[in-house]
Design an enzyme around this catalytic site. Sequence first.
Site: not given
Length: 321
Positions: A123, A187, A318
Amino acid sequence: MSDAHAFAALRALADGRFHSGEDIARALGCSRTLVWQAIRDAEADFGLTVFKVRGQGYKLPELIEWLDVAAVREHLSGPAAETFTLALAERIDSTNTQLMHRSDSAPHGLVLAAEWQDAGRGRLGRPWRMRLGGALAFSLLWRFDKGLAELSGLSLAVGVALARVLERLGAPVELKWPNDVLLSGKKLSGVLIELSGEVQGPAAVVVGVGINLAAPGDVGQPVAGLAEAGVKIGRNALLAELLNELACVLTDFSEHGFAAFREEWQRYAAYLGQAVRLSPAQGEPIEGLFAGVDERGALLIDTDAGARALFAGELSLRPVS
């Protein structure tokens, strides 16, 4: 030195055992010098370490299961077996880039997977780095009769498909809005959606997925691999399982939109009910409590100034420290 020679030499070492340069050269029909050069180049290009022992030859530090169309098709079932056409590349710039170049002419359901991407993208144009043999990188082309405006929330629906498969395999994953899959807060996987078409339809969508089986090392952010969750599955079987689920999810999305997946997405949602900060590309960060997503896939955040709905764009999510 060609990529074909480098991959051929690596494939000769895929079983994790020592093989002499002479045996590899004989199998490939080339010289021992060419084998040495191919392995040297593969180490430099792919960040590999190949063990070299005098009298024994060359050995990879771990097994690599190479992608194979026949092996993937063995595990496809239901709509996926009828819908998807598989293509594999050893080395490519980006599977998404290549399918987008072909989106006008390529058939619905074309899947392109690669052993290595030189310019894999996530992204906002961020690089997606992978470990050779330790990740999956693939893209698929899906055609919708509906227009671009009706595809809101598609990346979240794809995230649900990934989460379903990974949960069944034993990985306790979470979904981070709008397109990441997390394992233990790191991730594990990412989704990249790129679209072309008309506002009123039809639309061609390239769905790109990257997923780590083993963490790729230092890539500038906390990352995880399925191995950390004790998941043991071959890359061909994993690709097939993901395609089986994606065929169902994309068909349902085409008929019902993201609304059909909203409650399930929120079951996997990371940071739900927590204080978060949204950082747009321009302007001041927005802080509040993450309240989930609406039926369009917009992020809902309760701020001091009231509730707000924000769509995927140049935003990052976040937890507030």
